[in-house]
Motif scaffolding. Structure first.
Motif, mmCIF file in Angstrom:
data_model
loop_
_atom_site.group_PDB
_atom_site.id
_atom_site.type_symbol
_atom_site.label_atom_id
_atom_site.label_comp_id
_atom_site.label_asym_id
_atom_site.label_seq_id
_atom_site.Cartn_x
_atom_site.Cartn_y
_atom_site.Cartn_z
ATOM 1 N N LEU A 1 6.183 -10.771 42.857
ATOM 2 C CA LEU A 1 7.348 -10.814 42.303
ATOM 3 C C LEU A 1 7.475 -9.521 41.285
ATOM 4 C CD1 LEU A 1 10.124 -11.876 41.517
ATOM 5 C CD2 LEU A 1 9.498 -13.649 40.174
ATOM 6 N N LEU A 2 6.352 -9.503 40.572
ATOM 7 C CA LEU A 2 6.254 -8.180 39.673
ATOM 8 C C LEU A 2 6.121 -7.157 40.214
ATOM 9 C CD1 LEU A 2 3.620 -9.900 37.305
ATOM 10 C CD2 LEU A 2 5.889 -9.242 36.574
ATOM 11 N N LEU A 3 5.555 -7.112 41.625
ATOM 12 C CA LEU A 3 5.573 -5.953 42.298
ATOM 13 C C LEU A 3 7.019 -5.621 42.701
ATOM 14 C CD1 LEU A 3 2.428 -6.298 44.484
ATOM 15 C CD2 LEU A 3 2.914 -4.382 43.212
ATOM 16 N N LEU A 4 7.691 -6.593 43.142
ATOM 17 C CA LEU A 4 9.235 -6.404 43.544
ATOM 18 C C LEU A 4 9.902 -5.660 42.275
ATOM 19 C CD1 LEU A 4 11.359 -6.302 45.720
ATOM 20 C CD2 LEU A 4 12.042 -8.751 44.908
ATOM 21 N N TYR A 5 9.963 -6.240 41.257
ATOM 22 C CA TYR A 5 10.725 -5.986 40.151
ATOM 23 C C TYR A 5 10.123 -4.418 39.647
ATOM 24 C CZ TYR A 5 13.044 -10.224 39.785
ATOM 25 O OH TYR A 5 14.032 -11.511 39.843
ATOM 26 N N LYS A 6 8.627 -4.189 39.783
ATOM 27 C CA LYS A 6 8.412 -3.013 39.316
ATOM 28 C C LYS A 6 9.190 -1.941 40.264
ATOM 29 C CE LYS A 6 4.138 -0.424 38.723
ATOM 30 N NZ LYS A 6 4.499 0.924 39.288
ATOM 31 N N ARG A 7 9.425 -2.373 41.369
ATOM 32 C CA ARG A 7 10.078 -1.155 42.320
ATOM 33 C C ARG A 7 11.594 -1.060 42.168
ATOM 34 N NH1 ARG A 7 8.819 -3.119 48.118
ATOM 35 N NH2 ARG A 7 9.564 -1.157 48.412
ATOM 36 N N VAL A 8 12.318 -2.464 42.054
ATOM 37 C CA VAL A 8 13.731 -2.113 41.822
ATOM 38 C C VAL A 8 14.405 -2.614 40.679
ATOM 39 C CG1 VAL A 8 13.676 -3.010 44.510
ATOM 40 C CG2 VAL A 8 13.899 -4.788 42.888
ATOM 41 N N ASP A 9 13.518 -3.243 39.917
ATOM 42 C CA ASP A 9 14.363 -3.741 38.617
ATOM 43 C C ASP A 9 13.389 -4.208 37.322
ATOM 44 O OD1 ASP A 9 16.060 -4.437 36.581
ATOM 45 O OD2 ASP A 9 16.458 -6.397 37.409
ATOM 46 N N ARG A 10 12.845 -3.118 36.930
ATOM 47 C CA ARG A 10 11.763 -3.182 35.921
ATOM 48 C C ARG A 10 12.070 -4.115 34.715
ATOM 49 N NH1 ARG A 10 8.270 2.446 36.027
ATOM 50 N NH2 ARG A 10 8.069 2.248 38.074
ATOM 51 N N LYS A 11 13.325 -4.261 34.452
ATOM 52 C CA LYS A 11 13.841 -4.771 33.256
ATOM 53 C C LYS A 11 13.646 -6.315 33.424
ATOM 54 C CE LYS A 11 17.640 -1.417 32.528
ATOM 55 N NZ LYS A 11 17.512 -0.944 33.783
ATOM 56 N N LYS A 12 13.394 -6.918 34.611
ATOM 57 C CA LYS A 12 13.397 -8.331 35.012
ATOM 58 C C LYS A 12 12.091 -8.720 34.925
ATOM 59 C CE LYS A 12 16.704 -10.406 36.330
ATOM 60 N NZ LYS A 12 17.546 -11.109 35.499
ATOM 61 N N ILE A 13 11.043 -7.929 34.783
ATOM 62 C CA ILE A 13 9.670 -8.362 34.615
ATOM 63 C C ILE A 13 9.391 -9.323 33.442
ATOM 64 C CG2 ILE A 13 7.088 -7.558 34.013
ATOM 65 C CD1 ILE A 13 7.778 -4.929 35.569
ATOM 66 N N ALA A 14 10.221 -9.177 32.289
ATOM 67 C CA ALA A 14 9.997 -10.253 31.436
ATOM 68 C C ALA A 14 10.319 -11.645 31.661
ATOM 69 C CB ALA A 14 11.024 -9.927 30.292
ATOM 70 N N ASP A 15 11.316 -11.779 32.746
ATOM 71 C CA ASP A 15 11.814 -13.165 33.414
ATOM 72 C C ASP A 15 10.563 -13.527 34.067
ATOM 73 O OD1 ASP A 15 14.213 -12.713 31.928
ATOM 74 O OD2 ASP A 15 15.009 -11.558 33.700
ATOM 75 N N VAL A 16 10.034 -12.803 34.726
ATOM 76 C CA VAL A 16 8.999 -13.427 35.695
ATOM 77 C C VAL A 16 7.770 -13.871 34.758
ATOM 78 C CG1 VAL A 16 7.195 -12.758 37.528
ATOM 79 C CG2 VAL A 16 9.521 -11.811 37.448
ATOM 80 N N LEU A 17 7.536 -13.360 33.551
ATOM 81 C CA LEU A 17 6.450 -13.525 32.663
ATOM 82 C C LEU A 17 6.953 -14.802 32.279
ATOM 83 C CD1 LEU A 17 5.601 -10.219 31.135
ATOM 84 C CD2 LEU A 17 4.343 -11.382 33.019
ATOM 85 N N LEU A 18 8.301 -15.162 31.817
ATOM 86 C CA LEU A 18 8.607 -16.299 31.323
ATOM 87 C C LEU A 18 8.555 -17.584 32.424
ATOM 88 C CD1 LEU A 18 10.264 -18.171 29.456
ATOM 89 C CD2 LEU A 18 12.510 -17.401 30.496
ATOM 90 N N MET A 19 8.780 -17.128 33.392
ATOM 91 C CA MET A 19 8.319 -18.245 34.381
ATOM 92 C C MET A 19 7.010 -18.642 34.789
ATOM 93 S SD MET A 19 8.716 -18.132 38.811
ATOM 94 C CE MET A 19 7.313 -17.154 38.662
ATOM 95 N N MET A 20 6.089 -17.476 34.680
ATOM 96 C CA MET A 20 4.669 -17.730 34.865
ATOM 97 C C MET A 20 4.364 -18.664 33.545
ATOM 98 S SD MET A 20 3.380 -14.079 35.766
ATOM 99 C CE MET A 20 1.613 -14.427 35.731
ATOM 100 N N GLU A 21 4.880 -18.465 32.166
ATOM 101 C CA GLU A 21 4.848 -19.475 31.234
ATOM 102 C C GLU A 21 4.846 -20.910 31.423
ATOM 103 O OE1 GLU A 21 5.202 -19.426 26.274
ATOM 104 O OE2 GLU A 21 6.344 -17.865 27.711
#
Length: 624
Positions: A298-318
């Motif tokens: 998911l982080l890889l995808l967001y790095k490519r298409v929407d870097r602003k959403k990486i924080a949301d992935v980290l929230l999910m991981m938490e």
């Protein structure tokens, strides 16, 4: 994890569009982000146009971001606009048996690098800076994973592999049956080596045929990873739909998380975000655990298409108690550095250290590279000295990374000092780095000497090393030398593959012969039946756009679509720039993008406004 989320907060911005998911949710107050679309993705007001098949996703005006049993847009890929590839490591048959002797394997070290580009196909990153996770680990134990990693670096001789290679596809089954009937052993060790070699050469069709033969004849007892390997190969050869159909045929007892994880990775390689969403939702519906691997995807995808959403992935991981891996940190550091957020990058490094993970050479080099790109020269020099350690001779592993980094700083003397450590007994990767480094600092003769000296140690070199020198010639507009080197490659039996073609295209373009580069690319793609790299077309498209040559820009754009490079914002931006530079209106371009399920990001929106035939200006309003 909280520290990571804080460090990533600048990747996101406020937006009216918030992703929500169905009922049983944990509500967290957190701002969402605008989406910069690439591929089958959505952004802004048009988010409501997301395919209805993804029933678990809705859009609301709430400011909360909701995570639950469903998640939007999870996937991953090889990077940058250049796709790429998550491969190898899916099958029990592709995990080395415990009886394999790693020491015996070491004796074959170096063989792989001497093979030609035609023998081992290598796909180059369109963005060389892109972090790629090739660590799909399906091993049962840590020791198996380490053995697998060791063996993957080697080119192992295999009689079984030779039989597969020598047999026409229509006759492979008969050849394999005959080989077994002659008393040859067909155990997991033999199968592993054969599959490894096939995958390295990207001979997926033959690998699939071999695996299907093993499944049909029951020569090997299949496990879940073996079925997952078949899913991967079916997807590579026949596409995602066939892979999904094959999964239905897998016995229920073997239809586990690994199989669906493999399908998810295949969706990512195909840049099919909608399908990736469905697969991830399926994984969660089946109550499979959320793994670090899946989150990294998911982080890889967001790095490519929407870097602003990486924080949301980290929230999910938490929320899911998913622990970041070393690769997670590498990706976050690279994302921050690429955005020139140096303080954020440094904060992530400190968080990683606080979690007990020390930066390896790759991370140190990555940090130094971003310091250089951001103009932090003193910090970059300090980072390089830290990489060197107290004695560079004892820390020779750092030389490969130090050579191009010192070159990026323009320090030819430092390049010479580091190369002196390696020169007496160089390694292949060090030679490659030296050619690149000498080229960067303008020492063409030194780069040529490194290349020529390689033939004293290795009688035969792969296209990879010719390509490195070709790029040096291209960067310095040395067309005649580049032509001579290309002819020498051919005379020495090196196949002209996609990487060489890419270097030749750049060589001609940099020398001002764009039309010739166009002709070379077209002839190669037709005559050699190869698929050129995405970057080869983009090089041409950018140059036609720079000229304001709409006709040829549209032609290259059309070729990109024909060859299968679709769903990438980069090519739309370049084509639009051709209209901008030509000062010509682009009629219906917005509708054209929408039909392709592409939605303008901020940069493209600005271009669209500039080429809008009906745009109102201050003077036009007065005159009207």
């Amino acid at each position: 994890m909280w520290a990571l989320r804080r460090a990533s907060s600048s990747m996101r911005s406020h937006s009216r569009q918030i992703v929500g998911v169905r009922a049983s949710v944990v509500q967290v107050e957190i701002p969402s982000a605008n989406v910069e679309h690439q591929g089958k993705y959505c952004q802004g007001p048009d988010c409501r146009d997301l395919p209805k098949s993804v029933s678990s996703i809705r859009f609301a005006s709430s400011r909360s971001f909701l995570w639950s049993r469903k998640l939007s847009s999870e996937a991953g890929a090889k990077s940058s606009d250049k796709e790429d590839d998550l491969e190898d490591g899916f099958s029990d048959l592709e995990v080395p048996p415990e009886t394999d002797n790693a020491e015996d394997v070491k004796k074959k070290e170096g063989d792989e690098d001497l093979l030609s580009e035609g023998e081992i196909a290598v796909e180059e990153e369109e963005e060389s800076d892109e972090v790629v996770d090739n660590s799909i680990d399906l091993s049962d134990t840590e020791s198996d994973a380490k053995s697998d990693k060791i063996l993957r670096k080697k080119n192992l001789a295999s009689p079984l592999f030779k039989i597969i290679m020598d047999s026409p596809r229509h006759n492979m089954s008969a050849a394999l049956e005959k080989w077994v009937e002659e008393g040859n052993e067909l155990g997991r060790s033999e199968v592993f080596v054969a599959l490894l070699n096939l995958r390295k050469r990207k001979l997926y069709a033959k690998a699939l045929q071999f695996m299907e033969w093993l499944e049909t004849t029951k020569r090997i007892e299949f496990g879940e990873r073996d079925y997952a390997s078949l899913v991967d190969l079916v997807s590579k050869v026949h596409g995602l739909h066939r892979a999904e159909q094959y999964i239905k045929k897998i016995p229920e007892s073997f239809k586990g998380e690994i199989v669906y994880r493999t399908l998810l990775a295949s969706c990512v390689s195909a840049v099919n975000v909608t399908k990736a969403e469905e697969v991830f939702n399926k994984i969660r519906d089946l109550n499979f655990p959320i793994t670090t691997f899946a989150c990294n995807q998911l982080l890889l995808l967001y790095k490519r298409v929407d870097r602003k959403k990486i924080a949301d992935v980290l929230l999910m991981m938490e929320k899911e108690s998913v622990k970041p891996s070393l690769f997670t940190y590498k990706l976050l550091i690279d994302t921050k550095g690429s955005a020139r957020d140096i303080s954020g990058m440094e904060q992530i490094v400190e968080t990683m250290k606080a979690d007990g993970i020390e930066p390896d050479l790759l991370i140190q080099a990555m940090v130094a590279k971003h310091y250089i790109a951001a103009g932090h020269k003193e910090k970059a020099e300090a980072a390089l000295k830290e990489m060197e350690g107290e004695n560079i001779k004892e820390n020779r592993a750092a030389c490969k990374a130090l050579l191009p980094l010192y070159a990026s700083l323009g320090k030819a003397d430092e390049v010479g000092r580091i190369w002196k450590v390696c020169e007496a007994n160089p390694r292949l990767d060090e030679c490659l780095a030296a050619i690149e480094a000498w080229g960067k600092v303008g020492k063409i003769e030194n780069a040529e000497k490194v290349f020529e000296d390689m033939f004293k140690t290795w009688k035969r070199l792969s296209s990879r090393y010719y390509n490195a020198l070709l790029k040096v010639y291209a960067n310095h507009k040395l067309l005649s030398k580049g032509k001579e080197l290309a002819k020498r490659m051919s005379d020495n039996g090196c196949r002209i593959g996609p990487l060489t073609l890419d270097a030749l295209v750049k060589l001609y373009v940099e020398s001002g012969e764009v039309e010739k580069a166009d002709s070379v690319l077209q002839k190669a793609s037709q005559n050699n039946q190869m698929k050129p790299l995405y970057s080869s077309y983009i090089t041409l498209l950018d140059n036609y756009a720079k000229r304001g040559d709409i006709h040829n820009a549209e032609k290259i754009f059309h070729r990109l679509r024909q060859i299968g490079y679709v769903g990438r914002m980069r090519q739309y931006q370049s084509l639009l720039q051709a209209y901008v530079n030509a000062k010509s209106p682009a009629y219906g371009f917005r509708e054209r993008m929408k039909a392709d399920n592409m939605f303008p990001n901020k940069a493209v929106a600005g271009q669209l406004a500039a080429v809008d035939a009906f745009r109102k200006t201050q003077i036009s309003e007065l005159l009207d």
